[in-house]
Design a protein around this motif. Structure first.
Motif, PDB file in Angstrom:
ATOM      1  N   MET A  69       0.836  -1.217   0.000  1.00  0.00           N
ATOM      2  CA  MET A  69       0.000   0.000   0.000  1.00  0.00           C
ATOM      3  C   MET A  69       0.867   1.263   0.000  1.00  0.00           C
ATOM      4  SD  MET A  69      -2.901  -1.182   2.762  1.00  0.00           S
ATOM      5  CE  MET A  69      -1.702  -1.391   4.065  1.00  0.00           C
ATOM      6  N   LEU A  70       1.721   1.392  -0.992  1.00  0.00           N
ATOM      7  CA  LEU A  70       2.724   2.452  -1.001  1.00  0.00           C
ATOM      8  C   LEU A  70       2.144   3.868  -0.915  1.00  0.00           C
ATOM      9  CD1 LEU A  70       5.328   1.093  -3.549  1.00  0.00           C
ATOM     10  CD2 LEU A  70       5.384   1.006  -1.067  1.00  0.00           C
ATOM     11  N   ARG A  71       1.093   4.147  -1.659  1.00  0.00           N
ATOM     12  CA  ARG A  71       0.523   5.507  -1.609  1.00  0.00           C
ATOM     13  C   ARG A  71       0.030   5.839  -0.199  1.00  0.00           C
ATOM     14  NH1 ARG A  71      -0.310   8.936  -5.612  1.00  0.00           N
ATOM     15  NH2 ARG A  71      -2.173   9.793  -4.679  1.00  0.00           N
ATOM     16  N   ARG A  72      -0.638   4.911   0.432  1.00  0.00           N
ATOM     17  CA  ARG A  72      -1.152   5.160   1.780  1.00  0.00           C
ATOM     18  C   ARG A  72      -0.009   5.315   2.785  1.00  0.00           C
ATOM     19  NH1 ARG A  72      -3.596   2.437   6.572  1.00  0.00           N
ATOM     20  NH2 ARG A  72      -2.185   0.806   6.046  1.00  0.00           N
ATOM     21  N   ARG A  73       0.995   4.476   2.684  1.00  0.00           N
ATOM     22  CA  ARG A  73       2.120   4.535   3.626  1.00  0.00           C
ATOM     23  C   ARG A  73       2.924   5.828   3.492  1.00  0.00           C
ATOM     24  NH1 ARG A  73       2.991  -0.275   6.256  1.00  0.00           N
ATOM     25  NH2 ARG A  73       2.181  -2.132   5.233  1.00  0.00           N
ATOM     26  N   HIS A  74       2.913   6.432   2.303  1.00  0.00           N
ATOM     27  CA  HIS A  74       3.705   7.636   2.068  1.00  0.00           C
ATOM     28  C   HIS A  74       2.879   8.914   2.070  1.00  0.00           C
ATOM     29  CE1 HIS A  74       6.429   4.480   0.718  1.00  0.00           C
ATOM     30  NE2 HIS A  74       7.403   5.336   0.946  1.00  0.00           N
ATOM     31  N   HIS A  75       1.588   8.800   2.322  1.00  0.00           N
ATOM     32  CA  HIS A  75       0.713   9.968   2.243  1.00  0.00           C
ATOM     33  C   HIS A  75       1.120  11.106   3.190  1.00  0.00           C
ATOM     34  CE1 HIS A  75      -2.778  12.308   1.279  1.00  0.00           C
ATOM     35  NE2 HIS A  75      -2.997  12.465   2.568  1.00  0.00           N
ATOM     36  N   ALA A  82       9.575  17.429  -7.261  1.00  0.00           N
ATOM     37  CA  ALA A  82      10.993  17.572  -6.918  1.00  0.00           C
ATOM     38  C   ALA A  82      11.471  16.419  -6.030  1.00  0.00           C
ATOM     39  CB  ALA A  82      11.238  18.908  -6.230  1.00  0.00           C
ATOM     40  N   ALA A  83      10.655  16.000  -5.084  1.00  0.00           N
ATOM     41  CA  ALA A  83      11.021  14.881  -4.209  1.00  0.00           C
ATOM     42  C   ALA A  83      11.096  13.579  -4.997  1.00  0.00           C
ATOM     43  CB  ALA A  83      10.041  14.762  -3.051  1.00  0.00           C
ATOM     44  N   ALA A  84      10.147  13.380  -5.912  1.00  0.00           N
ATOM     45  CA  ALA A  84      10.156  12.161  -6.724  1.00  0.00           C
ATOM     46  C   ALA A  84      11.393  12.126  -7.623  1.00  0.00           C
ATOM     47  CB  ALA A  84       8.882  12.084  -7.564  1.00  0.00           C
ATOM     48  N   ILE A  85      11.730  13.270  -8.203  1.00  0.00           N
ATOM     49  CA  ILE A  85      12.925  13.331  -9.044  1.00  0.00           C
ATOM     50  C   ILE A  85      14.175  13.071  -8.210  1.00  0.00           C
ATOM     51  CG2 ILE A  85      14.378  14.910 -10.394  1.00  0.00           C
ATOM     52  CD1 ILE A  85      11.705  16.109 -11.467  1.00  0.00           C
ATOM     53  N   ARG A  86      14.259  13.643  -7.037  1.00  0.00           N
ATOM     54  CA  ARG A  86      15.426  13.421  -6.176  1.00  0.00           C
ATOM     55  C   ARG A  86      15.515  11.954  -5.782  1.00  0.00           C
ATOM     56  NH1 ARG A  86      18.298  16.929  -3.042  1.00  0.00           N
ATOM     57  NH2 ARG A  86      17.955  18.244  -4.863  1.00  0.00           N
ATOM     58  N   LEU A 122       3.867   8.008  -6.226  1.00  0.00           N
ATOM     59  CA  LEU A 122       3.903   8.510  -4.849  1.00  0.00           C
ATOM     60  C   LEU A 122       3.744  10.030  -4.741  1.00  0.00           C
ATOM     61  CD1 LEU A 122       6.592   6.226  -3.233  1.00  0.00           C
ATOM     62  CD2 LEU A 122       4.111   6.082  -3.052  1.00  0.00           C
ATOM     63  N   ILE A 123       3.733  10.736  -5.861  1.00  0.00           N
ATOM     64  CA  ILE A 123       3.556  12.191  -5.807  1.00  0.00           C
ATOM     65  C   ILE A 123       2.173  12.490  -5.224  1.00  0.00           C
ATOM     66  CG2 ILE A 123       3.343  14.309  -7.165  1.00  0.00           C
ATOM     67  CD1 ILE A 123       5.439  13.088  -9.092  1.00  0.00           C
ATOM     68  N   ASN A 124       2.170  13.265  -4.139  1.00  0.00           N
ATOM     69  CA  ASN A 124       0.903  13.567  -3.454  1.00  0.00           C
ATOM     70  C   ASN A 124       0.752  15.054  -3.127  1.00  0.00           C
ATOM     71  OD1 ASN A 124       2.569  13.968  -1.216  1.00  0.00           O
ATOM     72  ND2 ASN A 124       2.158  11.959  -0.368  1.00  0.00           N
ATOM     73  N   ARG A 125       1.639  15.883  -3.622  1.00  0.00           N
ATOM     74  CA  ARG A 125       1.575  17.331  -3.397  1.00  0.00           C
ATOM     75  C   ARG A 125       1.883  18.057  -4.704  1.00  0.00           C
ATOM     76  NH1 ARG A 125       0.955  15.043   0.992  1.00  0.00           N
ATOM     77  NH2 ARG A 125       1.402  15.819   3.058  1.00  0.00           N
ATOM     78  N   GLU A 126       1.287  19.221  -4.876  1.00  0.00           N
ATOM     79  CA  GLU A 126       1.636  20.046  -6.023  1.00  0.00           C
ATOM     80  C   GLU A 126       2.990  20.678  -5.764  1.00  0.00           C
ATOM     81  OE1 GLU A 126      -1.353  22.920  -6.961  1.00  0.00           O
ATOM     82  OE2 GLU A 126      -2.878  21.404  -7.326  1.00  0.00           O
ATOM     83  N   ASP A 127       3.699  20.961  -6.828  1.00  0.00           N
ATOM     84  CA  ASP A 127       4.984  21.648  -6.681  1.00  0.00           C
ATOM     85  C   ASP A 127       4.753  23.086  -6.246  1.00  0.00           C
ATOM     86  OD1 ASP A 127       6.554  19.498  -7.482  1.00  0.00           O
ATOM     87  OD2 ASP A 127       6.309  19.993  -9.591  1.00  0.00           O
ATOM     88  N   PRO A 128       5.672  23.621  -5.453  1.00  0.00           N
ATOM     89  CA  PRO A 128       5.549  25.035  -5.072  1.00  0.00           C
ATOM     90  C   PRO A 128       5.506  25.903  -6.329  1.00  0.00           C
ATOM     91  CG  PRO A 128       7.338  23.973  -3.870  1.00  0.00           C
ATOM     92  CD  PRO A 128       6.858  22.993  -4.902  1.00  0.00           C
ATOM     93  N   GLY A 129       4.627  26.876  -6.311  1.00  0.00           N
ATOM     94  CA  GLY A 129       4.509  27.769  -7.450  1.00  0.00           C
ATOM     95  C   GLY A 129       3.590  27.266  -8.547  1.00  0.00           C
ATOM     96  N   THR A 130       3.078  26.048  -8.400  1.00  0.00           N
ATOM     97  CA  THR A 130       2.140  25.522  -9.378  1.00  0.00           C
ATOM     98  C   THR A 130       0.783  26.165  -9.127  1.00  0.00           C
ATOM     99  OG1 THR A 130       3.303  23.419  -9.423  1.00  0.00           O
ATOM    100  CG2 THR A 130       1.052  23.423 -10.279  1.00  0.00           C
ATOM    101  N   PRO A 131       0.185  26.710 -10.179  1.00  0.00           N
ATOM    102  CA  PRO A 131      -1.140  27.323  -9.965  1.00  0.00           C
ATOM    103  C   PRO A 131      -2.142  26.280  -9.465  1.00  0.00           C
ATOM    104  CG  PRO A 131      -0.299  27.785 -12.173  1.00  0.00           C
ATOM    105  CD  PRO A 131       0.637  26.797 -11.553  1.00  0.00           C
ATOM    106  N   PRO A 132      -3.054  26.689  -8.609  1.00  0.00           N
ATOM    107  CA  PRO A 132      -4.062  25.736  -8.141  1.00  0.00           C
ATOM    108  C   PRO A 132      -4.883  25.205  -9.306  1.00  0.00           C
ATOM    109  CG  PRO A 132      -4.418  27.932  -7.202  1.00  0.00           C
ATOM    110  CD  PRO A 132      -3.221  28.005  -8.099  1.00  0.00           C
ATOM    111  N   SER A 133      -5.339  23.976  -9.139  1.00  0.00           N
ATOM    112  CA  SER A 133      -6.158  23.354 -10.170  1.00  0.00           C
ATOM    113  C   SER A 133      -7.483  24.096 -10.301  1.00  0.00           C
ATOM    114  CB  SER A 133      -6.416  21.910  -9.786  1.00  0.00           C
ATOM    115  OG  SER A 133      -7.342  21.328 -10.659  1.00  0.00           O
ATOM    116  N   LEU A 134      -7.988  24.179 -11.514  1.00  0.00           N
ATOM    117  CA  LEU A 134      -9.277  24.820 -11.737  1.00  0.00           C
ATOM    118  C   LEU A 134     -10.426  23.865 -11.464  1.00  0.00           C
ATOM    119  CD1 LEU A 134      -8.475  26.771 -15.029  1.00  0.00           C
ATOM    120  CD2 LEU A 134      -8.566  27.664 -12.694  1.00  0.00           C
TER     121      LEU A 134
END
Length: 136
Positions: A69-75, A82-86, A122-134
């Protein structure tokens, strides 16, 4: 038919991948703060167990932790692009430190493809500076 786990050297190889990854994470400015200082060994073991199990090794992860349950464990952790790329950058250094004789190109490609899929999932956050979703 042998598994990828067996073909690349089993536990020893997956131990090296996890150890090489966490040796870098300890001082990493993005990933390091996500880990509790008193659980480096536990984190390293969990990664090793997960990878070994996924590639046909022992079911140690399930026995000790339950279903991945990787998504739940990392939520709870702020995983943005940036974290996923790192994570991938550090994992590539670890994987590349293991010679081609131990992990031949075909197996290396399979492992890397899986790591790219996991990092993206596992990406669960928007990147800083990303406009909010419409979409609301």
């Amino acid at each position: 038919m042998s598994s990828l786990y067996d073909a690349v050297g089993g536990d020893a190889t997956f131990s090296r991948i996890a150890a090489g990854f966490y040796a870098q994470v300890k001082t990493d400015d993005i990933l390091g703060p996500m880990y509790p200082e008193d659980d480096w060994e536990g984190a390293e073991n969990r990664l090793k167990w997960f990878l070994a199990q996924y590639w046909g090794g022992p079911a140690t992860f399930n026995e000790k932790r339950g279903a991945p349950m990787l998504r739940r464990r990392h939520h709870e952790f702020p995983v943005d692009r940036a974290a996923a790329i790192r994570w991938l950058e550090l994992m590539k250094v670890s994987l590349d430190s293991i010679d081609e004789e131990t992990i031949p190109a075909g197996y290396r490609h399979q492992i890397w493809d899986h790591m790219e899929r996991v990092a993206a999932m596992l990406i669960n956050r928007e990147d800083p500076g990303t406009p909010p979703s419409l979409a609301h």
